[in-house]
Motif scaffolding. Sequence first.
Motif, short mmCIF file in Angstrom:
data_model
loop_
_atom_site.label_atom_id
_atom_site.label_comp_id
_atom_site.label_asym_id
_atom_site.label_seq_id
_atom_site.Cartn_x
_atom_site.Cartn_y
_atom_site.Cartn_z
N GLY A 30 5.00 0.86 -5.31
CA GLY A 30 6.13 1.67 -4.88
C GLY A 30 6.31 1.74 -3.38
N TYR A 65 3.14 -8.27 -3.47
CA TYR A 65 3.60 -7.85 -4.78
C TYR A 65 2.86 -6.59 -5.24
CZ TYR A 65 5.12 -8.11 -9.62
OH TYR A 65 5.67 -7.82 -10.84
N LYS A 66 1.57 -6.50 -4.93
CA LYS A 66 0.82 -5.30 -5.35
C LYS A 66 1.37 -4.08 -4.62
CE LYS A 66 -3.50 -7.43 -6.69
NZ LYS A 66 -4.84 -7.82 -6.33
N GLN A 67 1.76 -4.25 -3.36
CA GLN A 67 2.31 -3.11 -2.65
C GLN A 67 3.67 -2.73 -3.19
OE1 GLN A 67 2.06 -4.78 1.12
NE2 GLN A 67 0.07 -3.92 1.57
N TYR A 68 4.45 -3.74 -3.56
CA TYR A 68 5.75 -3.47 -4.17
C TYR A 68 5.54 -2.74 -5.48
CZ TYR A 68 9.47 -4.61 -7.44
OH TYR A 68 10.40 -4.55 -8.42
N GLY A 69 4.54 -3.18 -6.26
CA GLY A 69 4.26 -2.56 -7.55
C GLY A 69 3.83 -1.12 -7.41
N TYR A 106 8.00 0.22 -0.97
CA TYR A 106 9.00 -0.83 -0.82
C TYR A 106 9.17 -1.27 0.63
CZ TYR A 106 9.88 0.68 -5.57
OH TYR A 106 9.73 1.01 -6.88
#
Lengths: 457, 317
Positions: B283, B277-281, B285
């Motif tokens: 950016g 989730y932190k990596q998604y946050g 993706y």
Amino acid sequence: MTTARTQLGALALVSILAVTACSGGLGGSTSAPSAAASAAESTAPSAEPSAAAAEPVTLIVNTPTNDTIVVRAKALTEAYTAKHPDVTFELTTRPDGQDGETILKTQLASGDIGDLFWYNAGSLLQALNPAQTMLPVTGSPWLSQIQESYLPTVTVGGEVYGAPNEPAMGGGILYNKKIYADLGLQVPKTWAEFVANNEKIKAAKITPVGATFAGDSSWTAQIMVLADYCNVEQAVPGFAEKYTNNQAHYADTPTAAAGFQHLQDGFDKGWWQKDAGATSFDDGLNGLAEGKWAHYPMLTFALGTIAERYPDKIDDIGFFGIPGDDAAKNCATIWMPSAYYIAKNSAHPDVANDFLGFISSVEGTEVLSKALAPSGPYVTKDSKLPDTVMSAVQDIQPYLDSGLSVPALEFLSPVKGALLPDITVSVGSGQVSAAEAAKQADQDVEKQAKQLGLPGW
Amino acid sequence: MSTKEAGPQRPASVVFPPRPVVAPKRRPRPYSRVVASRYPRWFYLPAGILFVAVFVVPTVLSLYFSLTRWTLFETEFIGLDNFFQFFKEPALVSGARNTIVYAVMTSGLKVIIGLLLATFLTTRLRVRHVLRSLIFFPALVSTIAVGVTFAVLMHPSEGLINRSLELLGIEGPRWLSDPSMALFSVALVDVWKGVGIALVIFIAGIMSIPEDYFDAARLEGGQWVRFRHVILPLSRNATFTVILLSFIGGLRTFDLIWTMTHGGPGFASDVLTSVIYKQYGAGFYGLATAGNVLLFIAVIAIVYPMMRFFNRHEVEL
């Protein structure tokens, strides 16, 4: 055995389900139809200033829930409505910190952020992919009222996107002048003096440095590293460019790694308060004003909030830049103000553009000064700070006057790692060593550089 | 004796007992392992389409996106780079370890506490219904609400838990701010919330044990005999179900960790899902999608052998 009545009831239920499934989703994006319309009409914003819109217009403005930002947003939008009664504003908020960034990026990608939104300037802006998500304001007539040194921080790929909405700020250590006076301490000009001061403060049973490592306040831990940048730039001129080209790193540049070492020192020497891991940013500010701790590494934008909550104690707060090793070169790192940007599919791009012109004008800075005591100099040309400016802000001025101030790294380089808050909290809470943290920070930066497609990585 | 006897032939119905009247037999239906359905296969179509569209297609697409650098607007094929980058992630090793520790802890505690409570609440206790409802109630509450509430309750100095302990003269632990305790505290809250479901499954399992065993236990001894020799062996199915379900849930946990600690302090309570989730946050993706693919594979790799192991004694009837 299903009777006719049961069958009829079942049929009714199924048809209700089908009807509700067919109707639009809850809270369907009202920007969808306007997206098509404005995509067709939006080109470079029109050159007419303060064009009074004929019908009532509502602009949706999105900000983090941070007190300071919301107060400023309210003041600016109310002042604009007073000048243009047919324009009203709806303020929406997103959470502060990393959570809010995630939400913002997602909403930008899906196109339902509203008309205007607040965000940092500098390298963080690149990560939002401005070409795809924002309307450029290049060529707007009001750009000439902003100092030239600011414009590069809101420019990506040759297009300008935002207007400043607050004063510039210093990043360093906020300190409690009363505690200093009571203990007979001097403002430290070298790191060694800072350590010595903390020992005396600790001996007097006061927490030397407030630390706010709670989950949603982890961003505050980075200040110790980021605000140290002026010392790095002085020791290694041009570090920013080498850093962007993968030629210099935190781990192999001792002055750059010093920031992490300072955090480790803070933990090892017991400078933080007992519950640092559960203290939030708000508690950090309150604790400084109330004298629970003597120092709090922070950006001066927070002074506005302290002034609001403790109007009688605000002049007890002072500021000094994070000291390096050379007393003569004691410098401060300056943060350029954050900005408001126009969303690509805004329904009212012209009015939004005019609003940006208003907030960055001299009139806008006066509105801001009335709303919150300014926490630094404005980047609008010919703007003036009120005479009653806070004592901490007066402390920033000598750094600017003497030229011993450097913009923070994120305004000189497009690369900034996203996990720096977590890494700095790790060091500050004693989980990893400073050397390990510097290595992690470099690895983190590598991801961002690759995502941006920078050469040399 | 010879089949042909002298004398008049008696009607068969006098010698043999009368054959019961049976309805004329239809064409016998083929009995295979699977009971043949009376409905044509086409009835699977609506559910099948939904399943493919909502589950299969996104899974396959995410497998593709995990091999790209993705900005949501454009993709650049980079092969397995994302996976290598994910393994270099400093938080990954500790995240993977935390995930396993969390899953084992919550699963184990839910089974033990659930089984003990179920044993207790299937006796003839008069208040057993009230207690069952009370214990099940947390499972109905939103996980986010539970997380936020407990984060406030667990504040080291101002939280209700530590303040109450202070009244008793005990210095409460620093639940969420001590890096070594953070994960454990979240696990405790998870167990508090999830033990109700384990309880329901165990009660169902115990209720399905035939009364004879309980009668025998009552004759031979007290509660301990009832538990050790009747309930424990015969609720094996329910136990395996609870272990599997809570283990899968524990491997995939996110809401509680995020609302209580954000994976902190630092990376102390980071699990695989919060790392992703932190990596998604941030950016990234494509990288986050690669992480999800890895999580998917990891969960299957752990849970499928478990399932086979638990069900190895099952036979087709």
